[in-house]
Design a protein around this motif. Structure first.
Motif, mmCIF file in Angstrom:
data_model
loop_
_atom_site.group_PDB
_atom_site.id
_atom_site.type_symbol
_atom_site.label_atom_id
_atom_site.label_comp_id
_atom_site.label_asym_id
_atom_site.label_seq_id
_atom_site.Cartn_x
_atom_site.Cartn_y
_atom_site.Cartn_z
ATOM 1 N N MET A 167 14.611 12.314 -3.696
ATOM 2 C CA MET A 167 15.449 12.816 -4.784
ATOM 3 C C MET A 167 16.371 13.929 -4.308
ATOM 4 S SD MET A 167 14.447 13.951 -8.648
ATOM 5 C CE MET A 167 14.535 15.704 -8.881
ATOM 6 N N ASP A 168 17.639 13.805 -4.628
ATOM 7 C CA ASP A 168 18.700 14.788 -4.328
ATOM 8 C C ASP A 168 19.141 14.807 -2.869
ATOM 9 O OD1 ASP A 168 18.385 15.497 -6.966
ATOM 10 O OD2 ASP A 168 17.567 17.487 -6.574
ATOM 11 N N GLY A 378 28.471 16.512 -11.563
ATOM 12 C CA GLY A 378 27.391 15.583 -11.264
ATOM 13 C C GLY A 378 27.712 14.259 -11.910
ATOM 14 N N TRP A 379 26.715 13.384 -11.935
ATOM 15 C CA TRP A 379 26.926 12.039 -12.466
ATOM 16 C C TRP A 379 25.810 11.725 -13.447
ATOM 17 C CZ3 TRP A 379 31.423 9.745 -11.146
ATOM 18 C CH2 TRP A 379 32.080 10.228 -10.007
ATOM 19 N N LEU A 380 26.141 10.931 -14.438
ATOM 20 C CA LEU A 380 25.218 10.731 -15.545
ATOM 21 C C LEU A 380 25.013 9.253 -15.860
ATOM 22 C CD1 LEU A 380 26.990 13.302 -17.920
ATOM 23 C CD2 LEU A 380 25.053 13.786 -16.401
ATOM 24 N N TYR A 461 9.775 2.809 -12.218
ATOM 25 C CA TYR A 461 10.797 2.408 -11.243
ATOM 26 C C TYR A 461 12.095 3.121 -11.588
ATOM 27 C CZ TYR A 461 7.580 -1.304 -9.854
ATOM 28 O OH TYR A 461 6.490 -1.992 -9.393
ATOM 29 N N VAL A 462 13.125 2.859 -10.782
ATOM 30 C CA VAL A 462 14.422 3.474 -11.081
ATOM 31 C C VAL A 462 15.561 2.466 -11.030
ATOM 32 C CG1 VAL A 462 13.886 5.860 -10.439
ATOM 33 C CG2 VAL A 462 14.618 4.251 -8.660
ATOM 34 N N LEU A 463 16.605 2.847 -11.735
ATOM 35 C CA LEU A 463 17.909 2.177 -11.742
ATOM 36 C C LEU A 463 18.871 3.279 -11.334
ATOM 37 C CD1 LEU A 463 19.903 -0.122 -12.991
ATOM 38 C CD2 LEU A 463 19.949 1.393 -14.980
ATOM 39 N N HIS A 464 19.744 2.997 -10.348
ATOM 40 C CA HIS A 464 20.622 4.102 -9.936
ATOM 41 C C HIS A 464 21.892 3.607 -9.279
ATOM 42 C CE1 HIS A 464 19.543 3.821 -5.607
ATOM 43 N NE2 HIS A 464 18.340 3.463 -6.039
ATOM 44 N N CYS A 465 22.820 4.536 -9.139
ATOM 45 C CA CYS A 465 24.031 4.245 -8.389
ATOM 46 C C CYS A 465 23.695 4.333 -6.910
ATOM 47 C CB CYS A 465 25.124 5.252 -8.736
ATOM 48 S SG CYS A 465 26.642 4.913 -7.821
ATOM 49 N N GLU A 471 24.178 9.186 -6.407
ATOM 50 C CA GLU A 471 22.724 9.128 -6.632
ATOM 51 C C GLU A 471 22.113 10.527 -6.520
ATOM 52 O OE1 GLU A 471 20.763 6.362 -4.005
ATOM 53 O OE2 GLU A 471 18.792 7.248 -4.336
ATOM 54 N N ASP A 472 22.491 11.238 -5.444
ATOM 55 C CA ASP A 472 21.944 12.581 -5.237
ATOM 56 C C ASP A 472 22.400 13.569 -6.304
ATOM 57 O OD1 ASP A 472 20.563 11.843 -2.998
ATOM 58 O OD2 ASP A 472 21.978 12.687 -1.562
#
Ligand SMILES: [Cu+2]
Length: 482
Positions: A167-168, A378-380, A461-465, A471-472
């Motif tokens: 993460m990050d 940031g991103w949302l 789980y995750v869903l992400h860019c 993502e970070d």
């Protein structure tokens, strides 16, 4: 490392959410785009370096129907640019890491040993993996510690890859070298006469930039304030690497090759072309039902494509460039194939490759919306920065669901656990029969509908860019299969 970009995000979070919540406002014009980092190091002329093939990982043991591997993450110095030493973080001390070859349905256990000074997380990208082994971004492996990841691989043959998922910090840690290929094979695919052996080539493509001494440049984690944020749109390198080598060349025989193209770049999207036909045979989730010939192939970060190129169409002595039509100058080049000699070729691309079940969106119990947008600093997703404790969705095990994804700027969206099929892009059905994907590029201001079915494992789980800087900077959502 106490202060993170997340703190910056939190400080600015409220304002950011309020701005992002205004529909139809002209955010896109001011939305950060990927930024090019310019190398200071002397760069080789293109095609001067031979293409390396990453070593195959060897199991440390096999028992009880499983193969056990050990991957040690450590710092190492390698030669990326001729004559210079580059410090990398590598699985096994190499960049890329060794290629893991596994069989569908056979358990593969990877013991990750972290000998770096920072926590890490391993994710098998495209793996159908139980939650405790999927590399949830906060399931950290501390420096000096180790963790066993169990991959049952109850899935089709496919070109997967593994990489860091902390993460990050995924962007800087992958940039430093934490990525490798992972090939799943099965009997169905082996029964086909596709090119094999040395003519089945993993090609991990990524971009990097280098300081004068060969060090990989990346916007500093600490130091000058605001540097990191200046690159929140994404970091682009000016050197294109294939299997860790700058614009390499491979000598090929006059025969068919299977190229397993993997875009492992942080934020660069490629438009790959050789000037000749590329016969697509596979996508993120394995073989297509039938081959599809294309002239160019778009690959966003995280996406893979398996293509067959027939070099018997060229004469001995000819050179075939793999170019990037989306890049300019040196970034328009990727690698070159030098046609070297004749060889008998018994391979073929059959007209039927596999069976791809079409998921029926009519069976979907739920349609969910996921809005990918800029949040200022940031991103949302759906107006919120990533919070690993908040479940954005709770799909039920076994259910078919439609997820409607919308974007402001381009975002390559990656879903963990199950592969999906693209139903519509801006309301239009994509061409050709359905194929299995795990990453789909939303281009600027698009709506993409995907259909998936949640199978086998309950949990988080995750869903992400998969633009790693997005993502970070929090463009991720957790979901729980219940
Ligand atoms: Cu994104």
């Amino acid at each position: 490392m106490t202060s993170t970009r997340r703190d910056v995000l939190r400080l600015l979070g409220l304002g950011a959410v309020a701005v992002a919540g205004v529909p139809g406002c002209s955010l896109i014009a001011g939305t950060p785009q990927p930024q090019l980092l310019t190398s200071a190091a002397p760069l080789p002329r293109p095609y001067a370096v031979p293409l390396p093939i990453p070593e195959l990982a060897k199991p440390v043991r096999s028992a009880g129907g499983a193969d056990f591997y050990e991957l040690t993450e450590r710092a190492a110095e390698v030669e990326v640019l001729p004559g210079l030493r580059t410090g990398v973080w590598g699985y096994g001390g190499t960049f890329p890491g060794p290629t893991i070859e596994a069989r569908a349905g056979r358990r593969t256990v990877v013991k990750l040993v972290n000998q770096l000074g920072e926590p890490t997380v391993l994710h098998l990208h495209g793996g159908h993996t139980p939650p405790e082994s999927d590399g949830f971004p906060t399931d950290l492996v501390a420096p000096g510690a180790s963790r066993e990841y169990v991959f049952p691989l109850e899935q089709r043959a496919a070109t997967l890859w593994y990489h860091d998922h902390r993460m990050d910090y995924t962007g800087p840690q992958v940039w430093r070298g934490l990525a490798g290929m992972f090939l799943v094979r099965d009997a169905e695919e082996e029964a086909l006469p596709l090119p094999a052996g040395e003519r089945d080539l993993p090609l991990l493509i990524c971009d990097r930039s280098f300081a004068a001494d060969g060090t990989m440049l990346y916007p500093a984690l600490e130091g000058r304030p605001g540097v990191r944020e200046a690159y929140m749109g994404g970091v682009l390198g000016d050197v294109i690497l294939v299997n860790g080598a700058p614009w390499p060349e491979l000598r090929v025989v006059r025969a068919r090759y299977r190229l397993r193209l993997c875009n492992a770049s942080n934020s660069r999207t490629y438009e790959l072309a050789t000037g000749g036909p590329l016969v697509r045979i596979g996508s993120d989730g394995g073989l297509l039902a039938q081959p599809r010939t294309v002239r160019q192939l778009r690959l966003a970060p995280g996406e893979r494509a398996d293509v067959v190129v027939d070099f018997s169409a060229y004469k001995v002595g000819q050179q075939v460039e793999l170019r990037n039509l989306a890049g300019e100058g040196a970034q328009a080049r990727v690698m070159r194939f030098a046609v070297d000699r004749d060889e008998r070729d018994e391979s073929a691309v059959p007209a039927r490759l596999s069976t791809v079940e079409a998921l029926d969106p009519g069976k979907a119990k739920v349609t969910r919306e996921f809005e990918f947008s800029s949040g200022g600093m940031g991103w949302l997703i759906n107006g919120k920065p990533f919070d690993p404790k908040r479940m954005e969705a709770r799909p039920r095990l076994g259910d078919v669901e439609v997820w409607r994804l919308t974007s402001d700027v381009a975002h390559p969206v990656h879903l963990h656990l199950d592969h999906f099929q693209v139903l519509t892009v801006n309301g239009e059905r994509p061409q050709g029969p359905p194929e299995w994907k795990d990453t789909v590029e939303l281009r600027e201001a698009q709506t993409v509908e995907i259909v998936t079915r949640f199978t086998d494992y309950r949990g988080r789980y995750v869903l992400h860019c998969h633009n790693l800087e997005h993502e970070d900077m929090a463009m991720m959502a957790a979901f729980e299969v219940v």
